[in-house]
Design a protein around this motif. Structure first.
Motif, PDB file in Angstrom:
ATOM      1  N   UNK A  66       0.816  -1.216   0.000  1.00  0.00           N
ATOM      2  CA  UNK A  66       0.000   0.000   0.000  1.00  0.00           C
ATOM      3  C   UNK A  66       0.849   1.265   0.000  1.00  0.00           C
ATOM      4  N   UNK A  67       2.006   1.229   0.657  1.00  0.00           N
ATOM      5  CA  UNK A  67       2.806   2.453   0.750  1.00  0.00           C
ATOM      6  C   UNK A  67       3.998   2.490  -0.199  1.00  0.00           C
ATOM      7  N   UNK A  68       4.243   1.404  -0.926  1.00  0.00           N
ATOM      8  CA  UNK A  68       5.390   1.405  -1.849  1.00  0.00           C
ATOM      9  C   UNK A  68       5.356   2.583  -2.820  1.00  0.00           C
ATOM     10  N   UNK A  69       4.193   2.998  -3.323  1.00  0.00           N
ATOM     11  CA  UNK A  69       4.196   4.183  -4.197  1.00  0.00           C
ATOM     12  C   UNK A  69       4.730   5.446  -3.499  1.00  0.00           C
ATOM     13  N   UNK A  70       4.549   5.544  -2.202  1.00  0.00           N
ATOM     14  CA  UNK A  70       5.078   6.691  -1.452  1.00  0.00           C
ATOM     15  C   UNK A  70       6.588   6.588  -1.353  1.00  0.00           C
ATOM     16  N   UNK A  71       7.072   5.394  -1.053  1.00  0.00           N
ATOM     17  CA  UNK A  71       8.511   5.173  -0.878  1.00  0.00           C
ATOM     18  C   UNK A  71       9.265   5.431  -2.175  1.00  0.00           C
ATOM     19  N   UNK A  72       8.658   5.111  -3.298  1.00  0.00           N
ATOM     20  CA  UNK A  72       9.372   5.162  -4.574  1.00  0.00           C
ATOM     21  C   UNK A  72       9.055   6.400  -5.408  1.00  0.00           C
ATOM     22  N   UNK A  73       8.178   7.258  -4.961  1.00  0.00           N
ATOM     23  CA  UNK A  73       7.823   8.414  -5.799  1.00  0.00           C
ATOM     24  C   UNK A  73       8.956   9.440  -5.823  1.00  0.00           C
ATOM     25  N   UNK A  81      10.599  10.050   3.477  1.00  0.00           N
ATOM     26  CA  UNK A  81      10.727   9.453   4.808  1.00  0.00           C
ATOM     27  C   UNK A  81       9.522   9.842   5.663  1.00  0.00           C
ATOM     28  N   UNK A  82       9.249  11.139   5.756  1.00  0.00           N
ATOM     29  CA  UNK A  82       8.130  11.608   6.579  1.00  0.00           C
ATOM     30  C   UNK A  82       6.816  11.016   6.070  1.00  0.00           C
ATOM     31  N   UNK A  83       6.595  11.086   4.772  1.00  0.00           N
ATOM     32  CA  UNK A  83       5.347  10.566   4.204  1.00  0.00           C
ATOM     33  C   UNK A  83       5.196   9.066   4.461  1.00  0.00           C
ATOM     34  N   UNK A  84       6.306   8.332   4.381  1.00  0.00           N
ATOM     35  CA  UNK A  84       6.258   6.886   4.611  1.00  0.00           C
ATOM     36  C   UNK A  84       5.923   6.573   6.062  1.00  0.00           C
ATOM     37  N   UNK A  85       6.586   7.244   6.995  1.00  0.00           N
ATOM     38  CA  UNK A  85       6.301   6.991   8.419  1.00  0.00           C
ATOM     39  C   UNK A  85       4.846   7.339   8.724  1.00  0.00           C
ATOM     40  N   UNK A  86       4.374   8.465   8.233  1.00  0.00           N
ATOM     41  CA  UNK A  86       2.978   8.851   8.464  1.00  0.00           C
ATOM     42  C   UNK A  86       2.038   7.801   7.867  1.00  0.00           C
ATOM     43  N   UNK A  87       2.319   7.341   6.663  1.00  0.00           N
ATOM     44  CA  UNK A  87       1.456   6.336   6.021  1.00  0.00           C
ATOM     45  C   UNK A  87       1.444   5.028   6.804  1.00  0.00           C
ATOM     46  N   UNK A  88       2.599   4.595   7.304  1.00  0.00           N
ATOM     47  CA  UNK A  88       2.653   3.349   8.067  1.00  0.00           C
ATOM     48  C   UNK A  88       1.872   3.490   9.368  1.00  0.00           C
ATOM     49  N   UNK A  89       2.052   4.606  10.059  1.00  0.00           N
ATOM     50  CA  UNK A  89       1.329   4.819  11.314  1.00  0.00           C
ATOM     51  C   UNK A  89      -0.177   4.913  11.052  1.00  0.00           C
ATOM     52  N   UNK A  90      -0.569   5.578   9.982  1.00  0.00           N
ATOM     53  CA  UNK A  90      -1.994   5.640   9.624  1.00  0.00           C
ATOM     54  C   UNK A  90      -2.530   4.247   9.299  1.00  0.00           C
ATOM     55  N   UNK A  91      -1.750   3.453   8.588  1.00  0.00           N
ATOM     56  CA  UNK A  91      -2.159   2.087   8.267  1.00  0.00           C
ATOM     57  C   UNK A  91      -2.426   1.318   9.566  1.00  0.00           C
ATOM     58  N   UNK A  92      -1.501   1.427  10.516  1.00  0.00           N
ATOM     59  CA  UNK A  92      -1.664   0.739  11.804  1.00  0.00           C
ATOM     60  C   UNK A  92      -2.859   1.294  12.571  1.00  0.00           C
TER      61      UNK A  92
END
Length: 189
Positions: A66-73, A81-92
């Protein structure tokens, strides 16, 4: 076929965990819901601890997809980095089973994210180390051990998900500000 059966068992396990009281032993209910025998549950997934770990691994893989597009954009490493951490925390935060367990019986899941977190961290390493290696190759990072970076990120995420603090993780803007401030400590803009 085996993956389909294991997936069906894990789907049944999620439903059973969501419907059960904290600490319930639910192998029989999982077998019934998955329309398999209890020995089949043990054969394809294992005991209740193995079921929990299989669910964690599956959900980490789903989260990664779900977040790979954020990591690779395209964009700065800092912003990704910030967007990925936020996305992972939101996912959880939006993960129904994780939130139920953290709310009703945190002691049952916290070992998976603390003293027994090596498996969770290893899964994170397998998924995210290639991205950090690429960032190093692209000159976005100094030449450092990517495993150290990914493990630090995993530990940060686990802490944000499981440990109450002054940061409101239910507020993405507040979490984003916190992460930006954290990065300002060691990574100037």
């Amino acid at each position: 076929m085996v993956d389909d059966l294991k997936g069906r068992i894990l789907d049944a396990a999620v439903d059973c965990f969501l419907e059960s009281h904290p600490g319930a032993r639910i192998h029989a209910a999982i077998a019934e819901r998955a329309k398999v025998s209890r020995p089949t549950v043990y054969k394809y997934v294992g005991d209740q601890d193995a079921i929990v770990m299989a669910l964690i691994e599956r959900d980490i893989s789903r989260m990664h997809a779900a977040i790979e597009p954020i990591v690779t954009r395209p964009g700065t490493l800092r912003q990704r980095f910030v967007d990925t951490i936020v996305a992972v925390v939101e996912y959880a935060r939006n993960h129904a089973l994780l939130q139920k367990v953290l709310r009703e019986n945190p002691i049952s899941v916290l070992p998976w994210f603390t003293v027994h977190s090596e498996q969770v961290i290893q899964t994170g390493l397998a998924l995210f180390t290639p991205h950090v290696k690429q960032a190093i190759a692209d000159g976005e990072f100094p030449t450092v051990d990517p495993i150290v970076i990914v493990e630090w990120c995993c530990r940060l995420i686990l802490s944000l998900i499981t440990t109450p603090g002054t940061v409101r993780i239910d507020d993405s803007a507040a979490l984003r500000r916190y992460l930006e401030d954290l990065l300002d400590v060691g990574l100037p803009r």
